[in-house]
Write a protein that holds these residues in place. Structure first.
Motif, PDB file in Angstrom:
ATOM      1  N   SER A   1       0.856  -1.183   0.000  1.00  0.00           N
ATOM      2  CA  SER A   1       0.000   0.000   0.000  1.00  0.00           C
ATOM      3  C   SER A   1       0.890   1.230   0.000  1.00  0.00           C
ATOM      4  N   PHE A   2       0.634   2.138  -0.914  1.00  0.00           N
ATOM      5  CA  PHE A   2       1.466   3.339  -0.973  1.00  0.00           C
ATOM      6  C   PHE A   2       0.725   4.465  -1.673  1.00  0.00           C
ATOM      7  N   ARG A   3       1.239   5.669  -1.439  1.00  0.00           N
ATOM      8  CA  ARG A   3       0.773   6.868  -2.151  1.00  0.00           C
ATOM      9  C   ARG A   3       1.996   7.463  -2.821  1.00  0.00           C
ATOM     10  N   LEU A   4       1.837   7.874  -4.059  1.00  0.00           N
ATOM     11  CA  LEU A   4       2.981   8.311  -4.858  1.00  0.00           C
ATOM     12  C   LEU A   4       2.576   9.491  -5.732  1.00  0.00           C
ATOM     13  N   THR A   5       3.395  10.512  -5.760  1.00  0.00           N
ATOM     14  CA  THR A   5       3.163  11.671  -6.624  1.00  0.00           C
ATOM     15  C   THR A   5       4.208  11.666  -7.730  1.00  0.00           C
ATOM     16  N   THR A   6       3.733  11.597  -8.973  1.00  0.00           N
ATOM     17  CA  THR A   6       4.649  11.495 -10.111  1.00  0.00           C
ATOM     18  C   THR A   6       4.291  12.507 -11.187  1.00  0.00           C
ATOM     19  N   ASP A   7       5.215  12.684 -12.108  1.00  0.00           N
ATOM     20  CA  ASP A   7       5.029  13.604 -13.227  1.00  0.00           C
ATOM     21  C   ASP A   7       5.178  12.854 -14.546  1.00  0.00           C
ATOM     22  N   SER A   8       4.540  13.387 -15.576  1.00  0.00           N
ATOM     23  CA  SER A   8       4.684  12.833 -16.917  1.00  0.00           C
ATOM     24  C   SER A   8       4.827  13.962 -17.926  1.00  0.00           C
ATOM     25  N   VAL A   9       5.510  13.667 -19.017  1.00  0.00           N
ATOM     26  CA  VAL A   9       5.673  14.626 -20.110  1.00  0.00           C
ATOM     27  C   VAL A   9       5.474  13.896 -21.429  1.00  0.00           C
ATOM     28  N   ALA A  10       4.947  14.601 -22.409  1.00  0.00           N
ATOM     29  CA  ALA A  10       4.784  14.059 -23.761  1.00  0.00           C
ATOM     30  C   ALA A  10       5.313  15.107 -24.739  1.00  0.00           C
ATOM     31  N   PRO A  11       6.629  15.179 -24.910  1.00  0.00           N
ATOM     32  CA  PRO A  11       7.223  16.246 -25.719  1.00  0.00           C
ATOM     33  C   PRO A  11       6.730  16.264 -27.163  1.00  0.00           C
ATOM     34  N   GLU A  12       6.591  17.463 -27.696  1.00  0.00           N
ATOM     35  CA  GLU A  12       6.336  17.609 -29.121  1.00  0.00           C
ATOM     36  C   GLU A  12       7.599  17.200 -29.879  1.00  0.00           C
ATOM     37  N   ARG A  13       7.508  17.134 -31.192  1.00  0.00           N
ATOM     38  CA  ARG A  13       8.665  16.689 -31.972  1.00  0.00           C
ATOM     39  C   ARG A  13       9.852  17.630 -31.831  1.00  0.00           C
ATOM     40  N   ASN A  14       9.577  18.890 -31.471  1.00  0.00           N
ATOM     41  CA  ASN A  14      10.686  19.834 -31.285  1.00  0.00           C
ATOM     42  C   ASN A  14      11.235  19.811 -29.855  1.00  0.00           C
ATOM     43  N   GLY A  15      10.650  18.965 -28.997  1.00  0.00           N
ATOM     44  CA  GLY A  15      11.139  18.836 -27.629  1.00  0.00           C
ATOM     45  C   GLY A  15      10.363  19.624 -26.600  1.00  0.00           C
ATOM     46  N   ASP A  16       9.463  20.525 -27.018  1.00  0.00           N
ATOM     47  CA  ASP A  16       8.673  21.303 -26.058  1.00  0.00           C
ATOM     48  C   ASP A  16       7.716  20.387 -25.301  1.00  0.00           C
TER      49      ASP A  16
ATOM     50  N   TYR B   1      18.920   4.065 -10.939  1.00  0.00           N
ATOM     51  CA  TYR B   1      18.933   5.031  -9.831  1.00  0.00           C
ATOM     52  C   TYR B   1      19.236   6.434 -10.331  1.00  0.00           C
ATOM     53  N   ARG B   2      20.166   6.560 -11.259  1.00  0.00           N
ATOM     54  CA  ARG B   2      20.534   7.885 -11.761  1.00  0.00           C
ATOM     55  C   ARG B   2      19.344   8.547 -12.452  1.00  0.00           C
ATOM     56  N   LEU B   3      18.546   7.760 -13.171  1.00  0.00           N
ATOM     57  CA  LEU B   3      17.399   8.316 -13.888  1.00  0.00           C
ATOM     58  C   LEU B   3      16.342   8.850 -12.926  1.00  0.00           C
ATOM     59  N   ALA B   4      16.326   8.344 -11.684  1.00  0.00           N
ATOM     60  CA  ALA B   4      15.363   8.806 -10.680  1.00  0.00           C
ATOM     61  C   ALA B   4      15.908   9.922  -9.808  1.00  0.00           C
ATOM     62  N   SER B   5      17.163  10.275  -9.974  1.00  0.00           N
ATOM     63  CA  SER B   5      17.821  11.207  -9.061  1.00  0.00           C
ATOM     64  C   SER B   5      17.264  12.628  -9.179  1.00  0.00           C
ATOM     65  N   PRO B   6      17.072  13.320  -8.041  1.00  0.00           N
ATOM     66  CA  PRO B   6      16.639  14.725  -8.087  1.00  0.00           C
ATOM     67  C   PRO B   6      17.716  15.654  -8.651  1.00  0.00           C
ATOM     68  N   GLU B   7      18.900  15.129  -8.896  1.00  0.00           N
ATOM     69  CA  GLU B   7      19.952  15.944  -9.511  1.00  0.00           C
ATOM     70  C   GLU B   7      19.688  16.177 -11.003  1.00  0.00           C
ATOM     71  N   TRP B   8      18.751  15.412 -11.575  1.00  0.00           N
ATOM     72  CA  TRP B   8      18.393  15.585 -12.984  1.00  0.00           C
ATOM     73  C   TRP B   8      17.035  16.266 -13.087  1.00  0.00           C
ATOM     74  N   SER B   9      16.963  17.345 -13.847  1.00  0.00           N
ATOM     75  CA  SER B   9      15.694  18.046 -14.072  1.00  0.00           C
ATOM     76  C   SER B   9      14.980  17.433 -15.272  1.00  0.00           C
ATOM     77  N   TYR B  10      13.696  17.707 -15.373  1.00  0.00           N
ATOM     78  CA  TYR B  10      12.939  17.194 -16.514  1.00  0.00           C
ATOM     79  C   TYR B  10      13.433  17.807 -17.822  1.00  0.00           C
ATOM     80  N   LYS B  11      13.874  19.065 -17.750  1.00  0.00           N
ATOM     81  CA  LYS B  11      14.413  19.696 -18.961  1.00  0.00           C
ATOM     82  C   LYS B  11      15.651  18.959 -19.449  1.00  0.00           C
ATOM     83  N   GLU B  12      16.441  18.448 -18.511  1.00  0.00           N
ATOM     84  CA  GLU B  12      17.627  17.695 -18.896  1.00  0.00           C
ATOM     85  C   GLU B  12      17.284  16.293 -19.388  1.00  0.00           C
ATOM     86  N   LEU B  13      16.200  15.718 -18.866  1.00  0.00           N
ATOM     87  CA  LEU B  13      15.852  14.337 -19.197  1.00  0.00           C
ATOM     88  C   LEU B  13      15.031  14.216 -20.477  1.00  0.00           C
TER      89      LEU B  13
END
Length: 453
Positions: free
Chosen positions: A178-193, A315-327
Protein backbone atom coordinates in the motif's frame (compact mmCIF):
# COMPACT_ATOMS: atom_id res chain seq x y z
CA UNK A 1 29.92 -2.33 0.95
CA UNK A 2 32.80 -4.75 0.34
CA UNK A 3 32.42 -8.05 -1.50
CA UNK A 4 32.83 -10.22 1.62
CA UNK A 5 30.06 -8.32 3.44
CA UNK A 6 27.77 -8.62 0.43
CA UNK A 7 28.38 -12.37 0.19
CA UNK A 8 27.75 -12.79 3.91
CA UNK A 9 24.46 -10.90 3.74
CA UNK A 10 23.43 -12.78 0.62
CA UNK A 11 24.37 -16.11 2.23
CA UNK A 12 22.32 -15.36 5.34
CA UNK A 13 19.29 -14.42 3.25
CA UNK A 14 19.64 -17.52 1.09
CA UNK A 15 19.87 -19.69 4.19
CA UNK A 16 16.74 -18.09 5.65
CA UNK A 17 14.78 -18.53 2.45
CA UNK A 18 16.00 -22.12 2.04
CA UNK A 19 14.74 -22.92 5.54
CA UNK A 20 11.43 -21.24 4.69
CA UNK A 21 11.04 -23.39 1.60
CA UNK A 22 12.05 -26.52 3.52
CA UNK A 23 9.39 -25.90 6.17
CA UNK A 24 6.77 -25.37 3.50
CA UNK A 25 7.80 -28.61 1.85
CA UNK A 26 7.40 -30.36 5.21
CA UNK A 27 3.82 -29.10 5.26
CA UNK A 28 3.13 -30.95 2.05
CA UNK A 29 3.78 -28.15 -0.42
CA UNK A 30 6.48 -28.82 -3.01
CA UNK A 31 9.57 -26.60 -2.80
CA UNK A 32 10.83 -24.62 -5.75
CA UNK A 33 13.56 -26.09 -7.88
CA UNK A 34 16.79 -25.76 -5.88
CA UNK A 35 18.44 -23.94 -8.77
CA UNK A 36 15.92 -21.11 -8.60
CA UNK A 37 15.52 -18.07 -6.39
CA UNK A 38 12.46 -18.06 -4.10
CA UNK A 39 10.37 -16.46 -6.86
CA UNK A 40 11.67 -18.46 -9.80
CA UNK A 41 14.76 -16.81 -11.31
CA UNK A 42 17.89 -18.80 -12.03
CA UNK A 43 20.28 -18.49 -9.10
CA UNK A 44 23.38 -19.13 -11.17
CA UNK A 45 25.08 -16.60 -13.38
CA UNK A 46 25.67 -17.18 -17.07
CA UNK A 47 28.58 -19.06 -18.62
CA UNK A 48 30.99 -16.16 -19.01
CA UNK A 49 30.08 -14.40 -15.76
CA UNK A 50 28.65 -11.30 -17.43
CA UNK A 51 25.42 -12.07 -15.55
CA UNK A 52 26.36 -12.76 -11.92
CA UNK A 53 24.80 -15.31 -9.60
CA UNK A 54 21.98 -14.13 -7.36
CA UNK A 55 23.35 -13.57 -3.86
CA UNK A 56 20.30 -12.23 -2.07
CA UNK A 57 20.09 -8.69 -3.42
CA UNK A 58 20.25 -5.46 -1.41
CA UNK A 59 18.92 -5.22 2.12
CA UNK A 60 17.72 -2.26 4.18
CA UNK A 61 21.22 -1.56 5.47
CA UNK A 62 22.20 -0.74 1.89
CA UNK A 63 19.75 2.19 1.76
CA UNK A 64 20.79 5.83 1.70
CA UNK A 65 18.43 8.50 0.48
CA UNK A 66 18.64 11.60 -1.67
CA UNK A 67 16.94 14.79 -0.52
CA UNK A 68 13.50 13.69 -1.79
CA UNK A 69 13.74 10.14 -0.44
CA UNK A 70 14.87 8.53 -3.67
CA UNK A 71 17.59 5.92 -3.10
CA UNK A 72 21.06 7.13 -3.99
CA UNK A 73 22.87 5.23 -6.70
CA UNK A 74 24.96 2.42 -5.16
CA UNK A 75 26.88 2.15 -8.44
CA UNK A 76 27.47 5.85 -9.03
CA UNK A 77 31.22 5.37 -9.51
CA UNK A 78 30.88 2.82 -12.30
CA UNK A 79 31.59 3.70 -15.90
CA UNK A 80 29.96 2.08 -18.95
CA UNK A 81 31.65 -1.06 -20.22
CA UNK A 82 30.73 0.02 -23.75
CA UNK A 83 28.02 1.91 -25.63
CA UNK A 84 25.70 0.47 -28.26
CA UNK A 85 25.00 2.86 -31.13
CA UNK A 86 23.51 2.63 -34.60
CA UNK A 87 27.06 2.31 -35.94
CA UNK A 88 27.94 -0.83 -33.94
CA UNK A 89 24.45 -2.32 -33.60
CA UNK A 90 25.30 -5.33 -35.77
CA UNK A 91 27.84 -6.43 -33.18
CA UNK A 92 25.23 -6.54 -30.39
CA UNK A 93 21.95 -7.10 -32.23
CA UNK A 94 21.36 -10.59 -30.78
CA UNK A 95 21.24 -9.04 -27.29
CA UNK A 96 19.14 -5.97 -28.17
CA UNK A 97 15.35 -6.05 -28.47
CA UNK A 98 13.84 -5.23 -31.89
CA UNK A 99 12.32 -2.11 -30.37
CA UNK A 100 15.63 -0.77 -29.11
CA UNK A 101 17.29 -1.63 -32.43
CA UNK A 102 14.57 0.39 -34.18
CA UNK A 103 15.16 3.34 -31.85
CA UNK A 104 18.91 3.25 -32.57
CA UNK A 105 18.22 3.24 -36.30
CA UNK A 106 15.62 6.01 -36.12
CA UNK A 107 17.82 8.34 -34.06
CA UNK A 108 21.36 7.33 -35.08
CA UNK A 109 22.96 10.61 -34.02
CA UNK A 110 21.43 11.03 -30.56
CA UNK A 111 20.15 7.71 -29.18
CA UNK A 112 22.43 5.09 -27.62
CA UNK A 113 22.51 2.40 -24.94
CA UNK A 114 25.23 2.79 -22.27
CA UNK A 115 25.95 -0.73 -20.96
CA UNK A 116 27.21 -1.15 -17.39
CA UNK A 117 28.24 -4.14 -15.24
CA UNK A 118 25.27 -6.30 -14.25
CA UNK A 119 24.08 -6.37 -10.63
CA UNK A 120 21.26 -8.55 -9.30
CA UNK A 121 19.99 -6.18 -6.63
CA UNK A 122 16.47 -7.57 -6.12
CA UNK A 123 15.88 -9.08 -2.67
CA UNK A 124 12.98 -11.38 -1.73
CA UNK A 125 11.18 -11.07 1.59
CA UNK A 126 10.24 -14.14 3.62
CA UNK A 127 6.56 -13.29 3.09
CA UNK A 128 6.97 -13.21 -0.68
CA UNK A 129 9.00 -16.44 -0.64
CA UNK A 130 6.29 -18.15 1.39
CA UNK A 131 3.55 -16.85 -0.92
CA UNK A 132 5.39 -18.05 -4.03
CA UNK A 133 5.82 -21.51 -2.49
CA UNK A 134 2.09 -21.68 -1.69
CA UNK A 135 1.23 -20.53 -5.19
CA UNK A 136 3.48 -23.17 -6.72
CA UNK A 137 1.23 -25.80 -5.18
CA UNK A 138 -2.15 -24.11 -5.41
CA UNK A 139 -2.41 -21.31 -7.99
CA UNK A 140 -3.86 -22.16 -11.39
CA UNK A 141 -5.43 -20.42 -14.37
CA UNK A 142 -9.19 -20.44 -14.84
CA UNK A 143 -11.58 -19.30 -17.58
CA UNK A 144 -9.16 -19.98 -20.46
CA UNK A 145 -6.35 -18.21 -18.63
CA UNK A 146 -8.25 -14.98 -18.03
CA UNK A 147 -8.36 -15.43 -14.27
CA UNK A 148 -6.59 -16.93 -11.27
CA UNK A 149 -7.68 -19.34 -8.55
CA UNK A 150 -5.76 -20.50 -5.48
CA UNK A 151 -3.55 -17.40 -5.57
CA UNK A 152 -2.28 -15.46 -2.56
CA UNK A 153 0.26 -12.69 -2.07
CA UNK A 154 2.66 -12.43 -4.99
CA UNK A 155 4.07 -14.39 -7.95
CA UNK A 156 1.30 -16.69 -9.08
CA UNK A 157 3.56 -19.03 -11.07
CA UNK A 158 7.19 -19.14 -9.87
CA UNK A 159 7.81 -21.99 -12.34
CA UNK A 160 5.74 -20.85 -15.36
CA UNK A 161 4.87 -23.30 -18.10
CA UNK A 162 3.34 -20.98 -20.69
CA UNK A 163 3.17 -17.36 -21.81
CA UNK A 164 0.01 -16.49 -19.89
CA UNK A 165 1.56 -17.65 -16.64
CA UNK A 166 4.54 -15.35 -17.24
CA UNK A 167 2.19 -12.42 -17.90
CA UNK A 168 0.25 -13.23 -14.73
CA UNK A 169 3.56 -13.15 -12.85
CA UNK A 170 4.05 -9.60 -14.11
CA UNK A 171 0.56 -8.67 -12.90
CA UNK A 172 1.08 -10.34 -9.50
CA UNK A 173 4.76 -9.47 -9.02
CA UNK A 174 5.95 -8.32 -5.58
CA UNK A 175 5.12 -4.68 -4.84
CA UNK A 176 4.84 -2.53 -1.77
CA UNK A 177 1.39 -3.52 -0.46
CA UNK A 178 0.00 0.00 0.00
CA UNK A 179 1.47 3.34 -0.97
CA UNK A 180 0.77 6.87 -2.15
CA UNK A 181 2.98 8.31 -4.86
CA UNK A 182 3.16 11.67 -6.62
CA UNK A 183 4.65 11.50 -10.11
CA UNK A 184 5.03 13.60 -13.23
CA UNK A 185 4.68 12.83 -16.92
CA UNK A 186 5.67 14.63 -20.11
CA UNK A 187 4.78 14.06 -23.76
CA UNK A 188 7.22 16.25 -25.72
CA UNK A 189 6.34 17.61 -29.12
CA UNK A 190 8.66 16.69 -31.97
CA UNK A 191 10.69 19.83 -31.28
CA UNK A 192 11.14 18.84 -27.63
CA UNK A 193 8.67 21.30 -26.06
CA UNK A 194 6.62 19.82 -23.23
CA UNK A 195 4.40 20.60 -20.27
CA UNK A 196 4.34 18.60 -17.03
CA UNK A 197 1.29 16.70 -15.79
CA UNK A 198 1.35 15.85 -12.08
CA UNK A 199 -0.63 12.94 -10.69
CA UNK A 200 -1.20 11.68 -7.17
CA UNK A 201 -1.57 7.90 -7.23
CA UNK A 202 -2.73 5.42 -4.60
CA UNK A 203 -2.33 1.67 -4.70
CA UNK A 204 -3.47 -0.92 -2.16
CA UNK A 205 -3.59 -4.67 -2.44
CA UNK A 206 -6.87 -6.17 -1.27
CA UNK A 207 -5.57 -7.70 1.97
CA UNK A 208 -3.76 -4.43 2.88
CA UNK A 209 -7.07 -2.57 3.35
CA UNK A 210 -7.25 -1.73 7.07
CA UNK A 211 -10.86 -2.89 7.49
CA UNK A 212 -10.54 -5.85 5.11
CA UNK A 213 -12.07 -9.09 6.35
CA UNK A 214 -11.31 -12.49 4.81
CA UNK A 215 -13.90 -13.12 2.16
CA UNK A 216 -14.58 -9.44 1.46
CA UNK A 217 -14.94 -8.95 -2.30
CA UNK A 218 -12.69 -11.88 -3.32
CA UNK A 219 -12.93 -10.78 -6.97
CA UNK A 220 -10.67 -7.77 -6.34
CA UNK A 221 -6.91 -8.12 -6.81
CA UNK A 222 -5.98 -4.55 -5.88
CA UNK A 223 -7.35 -0.99 -5.71
CA UNK A 224 -5.89 1.97 -7.57
CA UNK A 225 -6.73 5.64 -7.99
CA UNK A 226 -5.08 8.67 -9.48
CA UNK A 227 -5.87 12.37 -9.28
CA UNK A 228 -4.40 14.96 -11.62
CA UNK A 229 -3.17 17.96 -9.63
CA UNK A 230 -1.44 19.99 -12.37
CA UNK A 231 -1.63 21.78 -14.74
CA UNK A 232 -4.64 23.79 -13.63
CA UNK A 233 -6.66 23.07 -16.76
CA UNK A 234 -6.57 19.32 -16.01
CA UNK A 235 -6.55 19.40 -12.21
CA UNK A 236 -9.36 17.57 -10.47
CA UNK A 237 -9.79 14.63 -12.82
CA UNK A 238 -9.90 11.47 -10.73
CA UNK A 239 -9.85 7.83 -11.83
CA UNK A 240 -10.72 4.90 -9.58
CA UNK A 241 -10.10 1.24 -10.42
CA UNK A 242 -11.00 -1.98 -8.66
CA UNK A 243 -8.78 -4.46 -10.50
CA UNK A 244 -10.45 -7.85 -10.62
CA UNK A 245 -8.85 -11.29 -10.69
CA UNK A 246 -10.79 -12.28 -13.82
CA UNK A 247 -11.69 -9.32 -16.03
CA UNK A 248 -13.67 -11.40 -18.48
CA UNK A 249 -16.12 -12.97 -16.03
CA UNK A 250 -16.01 -9.91 -13.74
CA UNK A 251 -14.86 -6.86 -15.76
CA UNK A 252 -12.64 -4.22 -14.22
CA UNK A 253 -14.68 -1.78 -12.15
CA UNK A 254 -13.67 1.76 -12.99
CA UNK A 255 -15.05 5.22 -12.42
CA UNK A 256 -14.07 8.74 -13.48
CA UNK A 257 -14.75 12.08 -11.85
CA UNK A 258 -14.58 15.01 -14.25
CA UNK A 259 -13.92 18.39 -12.66
CA UNK A 260 -15.61 20.13 -15.58
CA UNK A 261 -18.82 18.08 -15.34
CA UNK A 262 -18.62 17.68 -11.57
CA UNK A 263 -20.04 14.20 -11.60
CA UNK A 264 -18.90 10.63 -11.12
CA UNK A 265 -19.57 8.15 -13.91
CA UNK A 266 -18.73 4.56 -14.62
CA UNK A 267 -15.96 4.08 -17.17
CA UNK A 268 -16.34 0.54 -18.50
CA UNK A 269 -14.32 1.39 -21.62
CA UNK A 270 -11.16 2.17 -19.64
CA UNK A 271 -9.48 -0.98 -20.91
CA UNK A 272 -7.84 -2.62 -23.92
CA UNK A 273 -6.91 -0.06 -26.61
CA UNK A 274 -8.77 2.94 -25.24
CA UNK A 275 -6.42 5.90 -24.97
CA UNK A 276 -5.02 6.18 -21.46
CA UNK A 277 -5.96 9.32 -19.48
CA UNK A 278 -3.48 12.19 -19.87
CA UNK A 279 -1.29 10.27 -22.35
CA UNK A 280 -1.68 12.46 -25.46
CA UNK A 281 -2.99 9.34 -27.21
CA UNK A 282 0.47 7.76 -27.09
CA UNK A 283 -0.36 4.87 -24.78
CA UNK A 284 -3.33 2.51 -24.57
CA UNK A 285 -5.16 1.80 -21.33
CA UNK A 286 -3.82 -1.75 -21.23
CA UNK A 287 -0.23 -0.54 -21.72
CA UNK A 288 -0.01 1.23 -18.37
CA UNK A 289 2.51 -0.62 -16.22
CA UNK A 290 3.63 -2.12 -19.56
CA UNK A 291 0.62 -4.46 -19.56
CA UNK A 292 -2.50 -4.69 -17.43
CA UNK A 293 -6.04 -5.96 -17.69
CA UNK A 294 -7.74 -8.84 -19.46
CA UNK A 295 -5.56 -10.99 -21.75
CA UNK A 296 -8.50 -12.49 -23.67
CA UNK A 297 -8.01 -10.75 -27.03
CA UNK A 298 -4.64 -12.38 -27.69
CA UNK A 299 -3.07 -15.79 -28.07
CA UNK A 300 -0.02 -15.91 -25.80
CA UNK A 301 3.13 -17.83 -26.72
CA UNK A 302 6.10 -18.44 -24.47
CA UNK A 303 9.04 -17.97 -26.84
CA UNK A 304 11.63 -18.84 -24.16
CA UNK A 305 14.43 -17.07 -22.29
CA UNK A 306 17.31 -15.05 -23.62
CA UNK A 307 20.05 -12.70 -22.46
CA UNK A 308 19.27 -9.09 -23.26
CA UNK A 309 20.59 -5.60 -22.54
CA UNK A 310 17.73 -4.02 -20.63
CA UNK A 311 17.22 -0.88 -18.50
CA UNK A 312 18.25 -1.84 -14.97
CA UNK A 313 19.29 -0.30 -11.65
CA UNK A 314 18.09 3.06 -12.98
CA UNK A 315 18.93 5.03 -9.83
CA UNK A 316 20.53 7.88 -11.76
CA UNK A 317 17.40 8.32 -13.89
CA UNK A 318 15.36 8.81 -10.68
CA UNK A 319 17.82 11.21 -9.06
CA UNK A 320 16.64 14.72 -8.09
CA UNK A 321 19.95 15.94 -9.51
CA UNK A 322 18.39 15.58 -12.98
CA UNK A 323 15.69 18.05 -14.07
CA UNK A 324 12.94 17.19 -16.51
CA UNK A 325 14.41 19.70 -18.96
CA UNK A 326 17.63 17.69 -18.90
CA UNK A 327 15.85 14.34 -19.20
CA UNK A 328 13.16 15.02 -21.81
CA UNK A 329 14.70 15.61 -25.24
CA UNK A 330 13.24 15.71 -28.74
CA UNK A 331 12.45 12.18 -29.91
CA UNK A 332 13.60 10.33 -26.81
CA UNK A 333 14.79 10.70 -23.23
CA UNK A 334 18.39 11.69 -22.56
CA UNK A 335 20.40 8.44 -22.85
CA UNK A 336 23.15 9.88 -20.66
CA UNK A 337 20.92 9.32 -17.61
CA UNK A 338 20.06 5.72 -18.51
CA UNK A 339 21.73 2.47 -17.55
CA UNK A 340 21.53 -0.88 -19.37
CA UNK A 341 22.73 -4.20 -18.05
CA UNK A 342 22.79 -7.76 -19.34
CA UNK A 343 20.09 -9.88 -17.71
CA UNK A 344 17.99 -12.92 -18.53
CA UNK A 345 14.45 -12.26 -19.66
CA UNK A 346 11.43 -14.34 -20.48
CA UNK A 347 10.10 -13.58 -23.98
CA UNK A 348 6.33 -13.72 -24.49
CA UNK A 349 4.54 -12.98 -27.75
CA UNK A 350 0.87 -11.98 -27.95
CA UNK A 351 -0.93 -12.36 -31.30
CA UNK A 352 -4.37 -10.87 -31.84
CA UNK A 353 -7.03 -13.57 -32.05
CA UNK A 354 -9.14 -13.85 -35.23
CA UNK A 355 -12.25 -11.70 -34.89
CA UNK A 356 -10.88 -9.68 -31.96
CA UNK A 357 -10.17 -5.95 -32.16
CA UNK A 358 -7.15 -4.03 -30.93
CA UNK A 359 -4.88 -1.41 -32.50
CA UNK A 360 -1.90 -3.73 -31.86
CA UNK A 361 -1.88 -6.86 -34.00
CA UNK A 362 1.07 -8.30 -32.12
CA UNK A 363 2.95 -7.52 -28.94
CA UNK A 364 6.25 -8.91 -27.72
CA UNK A 365 7.18 -8.64 -24.05
CA UNK A 366 10.55 -9.06 -22.35
CA UNK A 367 10.13 -9.93 -18.67
CA UNK A 368 12.99 -9.64 -16.17
CA UNK A 369 13.53 -12.95 -14.39
CA UNK A 370 14.44 -11.41 -11.00
CA UNK A 371 11.42 -9.08 -10.67
CA UNK A 372 8.82 -10.55 -13.09
CA UNK A 373 8.40 -6.99 -14.39
CA UNK A 374 8.02 -6.33 -18.10
CA UNK A 375 11.03 -4.17 -18.97
CA UNK A 376 10.74 -3.95 -22.77
CA UNK A 377 7.62 -4.15 -24.95
CA UNK A 378 7.32 -4.03 -28.74
CA UNK A 379 3.93 -3.22 -30.31
CA UNK A 380 3.03 -3.87 -33.96
CA UNK A 381 0.33 -2.21 -36.05
CA UNK A 382 -2.30 -3.89 -38.25
CA UNK A 383 0.23 -4.22 -41.10
CA UNK A 384 2.65 -6.08 -38.86
CA UNK A 385 5.03 -3.09 -38.69
CA UNK A 386 6.74 -2.19 -35.42
CA UNK A 387 4.89 0.88 -34.18
CA UNK A 388 5.47 1.64 -30.51
CA UNK A 389 8.22 0.67 -28.12
CA UNK A 390 7.80 0.59 -24.35
CA UNK A 391 10.52 0.62 -21.69
CA UNK A 392 10.34 0.43 -17.92
CA UNK A 393 13.42 1.84 -16.19
CA UNK A 394 13.29 0.32 -12.72
CA UNK A 395 15.38 0.15 -9.58
CA UNK A 396 15.23 -1.78 -6.31
CA UNK A 397 14.43 0.34 -3.24
CA UNK A 398 16.30 -1.27 -0.32
CA UNK A 399 14.43 0.80 2.26
CA UNK A 400 11.04 -0.71 1.43
CA UNK A 401 12.36 -3.88 -0.23
CA UNK A 402 10.40 -3.27 -3.43
CA UNK A 403 11.11 -2.69 -7.11
CA UNK A 404 10.08 0.81 -8.22
CA UNK A 405 9.95 2.58 -11.57
CA UNK A 406 12.10 5.60 -12.28
CA UNK A 407 10.41 6.17 -15.63
CA UNK A 408 8.11 4.34 -18.00
CA UNK A 409 8.50 5.42 -21.63
CA UNK A 410 6.46 4.72 -24.76
CA UNK A 411 8.03 5.74 -28.06
CA UNK A 412 5.94 6.13 -31.21
CA UNK A 413 8.27 5.30 -34.10
CA UNK A 414 5.84 6.69 -36.67
CA UNK A 415 5.03 10.09 -35.16
CA UNK A 416 8.41 10.69 -33.54
CA UNK A 417 6.76 11.49 -30.20
CA UNK A 418 6.83 9.73 -26.84
CA UNK A 419 5.40 9.86 -23.35
CA UNK A 420 7.52 9.49 -20.23
CA UNK A 421 5.64 8.88 -16.98
CA UNK A 422 6.26 7.90 -13.37
CA UNK A 423 8.97 10.55 -12.87
CA UNK A 424 9.69 11.88 -9.38
CA UNK A 425 12.87 13.91 -9.95
CA UNK A 426 11.27 17.30 -9.28
CA UNK A 427 8.91 16.13 -6.52
CA UNK A 428 10.08 17.06 -3.01
CA UNK A 429 8.23 14.20 -1.26
CA UNK A 430 7.11 11.72 -3.91
CA UNK A 431 6.71 8.62 -1.72
CA UNK A 432 4.40 7.72 1.15
CA UNK A 433 4.98 4.08 2.01
CA UNK A 434 3.17 4.47 5.34
CA UNK A 435 -0.14 5.07 3.58
CA UNK A 436 -2.94 2.96 5.01
CA UNK A 437 -6.28 2.83 3.26
CA UNK A 438 -9.81 1.80 4.19
CA UNK A 439 -12.40 0.42 1.82
CA UNK A 440 -14.19 3.78 1.80
CA UNK A 441 -11.05 5.46 0.41
CA UNK A 442 -11.57 3.48 -2.79
CA UNK A 443 -15.34 3.88 -2.98
CA UNK A 444 -17.00 5.74 -5.88
CA UNK A 445 -18.39 8.18 -3.34
CA UNK A 446 -14.87 9.31 -2.45
CA UNK A 447 -14.11 10.44 -6.00
CA UNK A 448 -15.98 13.72 -6.00
CA UNK A 449 -14.41 14.95 -2.74
CA UNK A 450 -10.97 13.97 -4.06
CA UNK A 451 -11.56 16.01 -7.21
CA UNK A 452 -12.61 19.08 -5.25
CA UNK A 453 -9.55 19.16 -2.98
Amino acid sequence: MNTCTHLLRGGLLLATLTLTQASLAADGQPPLDAGLTPIGAERAGNADGSIPAWEGGLDKRDFTAAANGTPTDPFANEQPLFTITAANLAQYRDRVSPGMAAMLERYPETFYLPVYPSHRTVAVSEETAAAAARNLAEAHLVNDGNGLAGFEGAVAFPEPKNGLEVIWNHITRPREGSFRLTTDSVAPERNGDFSVVTTEQRFTQRDEIKDYQPGDDPEVLFYYSHRITAPARKAGEVVLVHETVDQVSEPRRSWVYSAGQRRVRRAPDMAYDAAGPATAGLRTADSRDMFNGAPDRYDWTLVGKRELYIPYNSYRLASPEWSYKELAKAGHINPEATRYELHRVWVVEATLKPGKRHIYSKRRYFVDEDTWAIVEADHYDSRGELWRVGESHGYFHPGVQAQLTAMEVFYDLQSGRYIASGMTNEQSEPYDFDYQATASDYSPGALRSAGLR
